[in-house]
Design an enzyme around this catalytic site. Structure first.
Site, PDB file in Angstrom:
ATOM      1  N   GLY A  88       0.858  -1.196   0.000  1.00 54.76           N
ATOM      2  CA  GLY A  88       0.000   0.000   0.000  1.00 54.76           C
ATOM      3  C   GLY A  88       0.884   1.233   0.000  1.00 54.76           C
ATOM      4  O   GLY A  88       2.100   1.133   0.152  1.00 54.76           O
ATOM      5  N   LYS A 110       4.136  12.209  -3.030  1.00 59.04           N
ATOM      6  CA  LYS A 110       4.986  11.082  -2.614  1.00 59.04           C
ATOM      7  C   LYS A 110       6.037  11.603  -1.634  1.00 59.04           C
ATOM      8  O   LYS A 110       6.714  12.582  -1.931  1.00 59.04           O
ATOM      9  CB  LYS A 110       5.640  10.479  -3.859  1.00 59.04           C
ATOM     10  CG  LYS A 110       6.534   9.287  -3.598  1.00 59.04           C
ATOM     11  CD  LYS A 110       6.929   8.614  -4.911  1.00 59.04           C
ATOM     12  CE  LYS A 110       7.972   7.545  -4.704  1.00 59.04           C
ATOM     13  NZ  LYS A 110       8.365   6.889  -5.950  1.00 59.04           N
ATOM     14  N   ARG A 173       3.357  13.525  -8.238  1.00 56.28           N
ATOM     15  CA  ARG A 173       3.371  12.597  -9.372  1.00 56.28           C
ATOM     16  C   ARG A 173       2.034  12.640 -10.091  1.00 56.28           C
ATOM     17  O   ARG A 173       0.978  12.725  -9.460  1.00 56.28           O
ATOM     18  CB  ARG A 173       3.659  11.194  -8.835  1.00 56.28           C
ATOM     19  CG  ARG A 173       3.587  10.115  -9.879  1.00 56.28           C
ATOM     20  CD  ARG A 173       4.398   8.913  -9.474  1.00 56.28           C
ATOM     21  NE  ARG A 173       3.760   8.130  -8.421  1.00 56.28           N
ATOM     22  CZ  ARG A 173       4.322   7.041  -7.893  1.00 56.28           C
ATOM     23  NH1 ARG A 173       5.510   6.632  -8.288  1.00 56.28           N
ATOM     24  NH2 ARG A 173       3.700   6.370  -6.949  1.00 56.28           N
ATOM     25  N   ARG A 180      -2.246  -0.988 -10.025  1.00 52.17           N
ATOM     26  CA  ARG A 180      -1.067  -1.812 -10.279  1.00 52.17           C
ATOM     27  C   ARG A 180      -1.460  -3.271 -10.380  1.00 52.17           C
ATOM     28  O   ARG A 180      -2.561  -3.647  -9.930  1.00 52.17           O
ATOM     29  CB  ARG A 180      -0.086  -1.684  -9.093  1.00 52.17           C
ATOM     30  CG  ARG A 180       0.243  -0.264  -8.722  1.00 52.17           C
ATOM     31  CD  ARG A 180       0.504  -0.128  -7.222  1.00 52.17           C
ATOM     32  NE  ARG A 180       0.606   1.294  -6.847  1.00 52.17           N
ATOM     33  CZ  ARG A 180       1.742   1.954  -6.766  1.00 52.17           C
ATOM     34  NH1 ARG A 180       2.877   1.321  -6.944  1.00 52.17           N
ATOM     35  NH2 ARG A 180       1.750   3.231  -6.464  1.00 52.17           N
ATOM     36  N   ASP A 249       4.042  -4.688  -7.607  1.00 56.11           N
ATOM     37  CA  ASP A 249       3.403  -3.432  -7.165  1.00 56.11           C
ATOM     38  C   ASP A 249       3.956  -2.251  -7.950  1.00 56.11           C
ATOM     39  O   ASP A 249       3.416  -1.148  -7.861  1.00 56.11           O
ATOM     40  CB  ASP A 249       3.610  -3.209  -5.661  1.00 56.11           C
ATOM     41  CG  ASP A 249       5.062  -3.327  -5.258  1.00 56.11           C
ATOM     42  OD1 ASP A 249       5.665  -4.371  -5.536  1.00 56.11           O
ATOM     43  OD2 ASP A 249       5.613  -2.371  -4.685  1.00 56.11           O
TER      44      ASP A 249
HETATM   45  P1  AMP Z   1       8.927   0.979  -3.583  1.00 57.27           P
HETATM   46  O1  AMP Z   1      10.060   0.022  -3.576  1.00 57.27           O
HETATM   47  O2  AMP Z   1       9.344   2.428  -3.563  1.00 57.27           O
HETATM   48  O3  AMP Z   1       7.967   0.706  -4.686  1.00 57.27           O
HETATM   49  O4  AMP Z   1       8.157   0.783  -2.218  1.00 57.27           O
HETATM   50  C1  AMP Z   1       7.686  -0.465  -1.779  1.00 57.27           C
HETATM   51  C2  AMP Z   1       6.746  -0.278  -0.621  1.00 57.27           C
HETATM   52  O5  AMP Z   1       7.390   0.334   0.479  1.00 57.27           O
HETATM   53  C3  AMP Z   1       5.543   0.596  -0.931  1.00 57.27           C
HETATM   54  O6  AMP Z   1       4.451   0.080  -0.238  1.00 57.27           O
HETATM   55  C4  AMP Z   1       5.965   1.939  -0.395  1.00 57.27           C
HETATM   56  O7  AMP Z   1       4.865   2.760  -0.082  1.00 57.27           O
HETATM   57  C5  AMP Z   1       6.718   1.534   0.852  1.00 57.27           C
HETATM   58  N1  AMP Z   1       7.718   2.534   1.256  1.00 57.27           N
HETATM   59  C6  AMP Z   1       8.840   2.899   0.607  1.00 57.27           C
HETATM   60  N2  AMP Z   1       9.493   3.830   1.281  1.00 57.27           N
HETATM   61  C7  AMP Z   1       8.802   4.095   2.409  1.00 57.27           C
HETATM   62  C8  AMP Z   1       8.972   4.975   3.536  1.00 57.27           C
HETATM   63  N3  AMP Z   1      10.006   5.779   3.639  1.00 57.27           N
HETATM   64  N4  AMP Z   1       8.020   4.949   4.489  1.00 57.27           N
HETATM   65  C9  AMP Z   1       6.958   4.138   4.392  1.00 57.27           C
HETATM   66  N5  AMP Z   1       6.753   3.290   3.390  1.00 57.27           N
HETATM   67  C10 AMP Z   1       7.656   3.259   2.397  1.00 57.27           C
HETATM   68 MG    MG Z   2       6.338   0.992  -5.452  1.00 58.45          MG
END
Ligand code: AMP
Ligand code: MG
Length: 483
Positions: A88, A110, A173, A180, A249
């Site tokens: 999520g 974001k 964004r 997704r 995702d």
């Molecule tokens: P991503 O690899 O950027 O696609 O992120 C994978 C998952 O981790 C997604 O659910 C993001 O919302 C969550 N996520 C990434 N960075 C953070 C963060 N700093 N705090 C909370 N959730 C994160």
């Molecule tokens: Mg992601």
């Protein structure tokens, strides 16, 4: 902020509360504008000329909300490096769907604070990674590749803590939608066919209204998404783009490239090239991207099974056919793309061999992927040593002989090559340099790089600074998600 022309709908919430959580972005202490994409704003019929820089910063940080926004974070699941997890938006807020004369666009912040999906994360983002997303997504757009866009980056005035403290930032964004493969996986896991059906109907309405009259909507959607993803991966392969985190995702139903983390463009051609520091097995290496896309499409197929047919065996058979056909579609499109890169029109039985011989030669000689195709298009091979080797010279004779079989005239061939082979890409060492300077508060080189990347197929003397390979001490071997 009515004066900015936001024209929001909030239809995602009609999917039902299983799919999202309504909540506001976290306030930040001292937001300041770093970059605003004026051209994109205009394209979206948005107008920020009537508000001050401070008001813009408040808007793009989430400190003040535009009229009509009903912020929410979306729920989804996803296979991360092959393992299924409930995910999520852990650090994103969808403000709403902005309706323009032409289309509807998700506007999402974001790095805008914790949500129920944050797990152990802080919900924040650092300036470097948000500017990386801005630079690369806008470069992809200018290269003619489907992608989410970047409307703005603001610095938040607070520090985020990774390996060291870093300046915090928020990216705005813009996407055709944020649905997704993982959104479908999320719905499938709930074991409630109504949820899945609702998501299917919503997706078709949003992206594929033409499928409304098809007999088997789930199957038709799967087929459409598979074809679109094949197109997208062919584009990536064309310009040497490595996404780096092709988790389910991070694959959209719209066919837009999404989530620019440790992504990078390849310099020297090598199919095993990986930049991401977290991809130690090379799962998402350049040459693996088509196979991974197919793997992800198989996960979408699995999620859709209950909607394809009430008879599970029949459902599997129908879905499997599409998943298996993905590689045929991809390979046909890839060959056509490579023919365009080499200025070959029509079809010849030896084309595949001609292409793979060039790629193998490039691999052996560490030839730069972008510059080699550009050199071929301009027929200038003078100064580089490897163009003098026997293998290249004999390949070139075959290539010219094949070009002579073209049905189109020479001028059209040259145009095709120029429009397929970029003159400039966001090379990793240039991007890293710009990010470092930006973190120090010097944004001059960021703006210069963004300007350079706006017209990537047009050769110009001032590009030369950005066309060269990194010096040994400038080489970037690893990029970090920076999450
Ligand atoms: P991503 O690899 O950027 O696609 O992120 C994978 C998952 O981790 C997604 O659910 C993001 O919302 C969550 N996520 C990434 N960075 C953070 C963060 N700093 N705090 C909370 N959730 C994160
Ligand atoms: Mg992601």
């Amino acid at each position: 902020m009515k004066e900015c022309n936001f024209n929001f709908q909030n239809t995602y919430s009609t999917l039902g509360q299983e799919f999202y959580t309504h909540l506001h972005p976290a306030p930040v202490p001292m937001p300041e504008m770093v970059v605003l994409n004026e051209a994109l704003a205009e394209f979206l019929d948005l107008d920020f000329s009537g508000i001050t820089s401070q008001q813009k910063a408040a808007l793009f940080s989430g400190n003040s909300l535009p009229e009509g926004a009903e912020p929410l974070s979306q729920a989804y699941a996803g296979h991360q490096f092959g393992h299924l997890a409930m995910l999520g938006d852990g650090r994103a807020h969808l403000l709403g769907e902005h309706v323009t004369r032409a289309k509807k666009y998700d506007i999402q912040l974001k790095g805008s604070g914790r949500t129920p999906y944050s797990r152990s994360g802080d919900g924040k983002a650092a300036l470097g990674p948000m500017l990386r997303e801005y630079i690369i997504s806008e470069a992809m757009h200018s290269l003619g590749i489907p992608t989410t866009r970047s409307l703005a980056v603001v610095s938040s005035g607070e520090q985020v803590f990774r390996e060291s403290p870093l300046p915090g930032a928020i990216l705005t964004r813009v996407a055709a939608s944020h649905i997704r493969v993982g959104t479908f996986q999320y719905a499938a896991i709930q074991k409630d066919i109504n949820l899945l059906q609702r998501l299917l109907d919503f997706t078709i309405k949003r992206h594929e209204p033409q499928l409304n009259n098809t007999e088997n909507k789930a199957l038709a959607l799967l087929e459409t998404v598979a074809e679109r993803q094949a197109d997208l991966i062919v584009h990536w392969m064309r310009v040497g783009f490595i996404h780096g985190v092709m988790n389910t995702d991070n694959m959209t139903l719209s066919g837009e490239t999404i989530d620019y983390g440790p992504c990078a463009f390849m310099d020297a051609y090598h199919p095993d090239t990986v930049f991401s520091s977290i991809d130690q097995m090379g799962r998402y290496a350049y040459g693996n991207q088509p196979k991974i896309a197919q793997w992800n499409i198989a996960r979408l197929a699995e999620a859709l099974l209950p909607l394809i047919d009430t008879n599970p065996d029949k459902s599997v058979k129908l879905a499997e056919k599409i998943v298996l056909n993905f590689m045929n579609i991809y390979e046909t499109k890839w060959l056509d793309m490579m023919r365009a890169k080499l200025g070959l029109s029509g079809w010849h039985k030896d084309d595949e061999k001609l292409i793979s011989d060039l790629l193998n030669w490039m691999d052996k000689n560490q030839a730069d992927y972008t510059n080699t195709f550009r050199d071929l298009g301009m027929a200038v091979f003078s100064e580089k040593n490897y163009y003098k080797n026997k293998e290249f010279k004999s390949w070139k004779v075959r290539w010219i002989a094949r070009q002579q079989k073209n049905k189109t005239n020479n001028e059209a061939v040259l145009r095709l090559m120029k429009n397929t082979n970029p003159a400039v890409i966001p090379r990793n060492h240039n991007v890293e340099k710009v990010l470092k300077l930006s973190e120090e508060g010097n944004f001059k080189y960021l703006f210069k790089l963004l300007e350079i990347l706006k017209d990537p197929y047009k050769e110009a003397p001032h590009l030369s600074e950005y066309q060269g390979l990194p010096e040994p001490d400038e080489r970037v071997y690893q990029t970090f998600c920076g999450t």
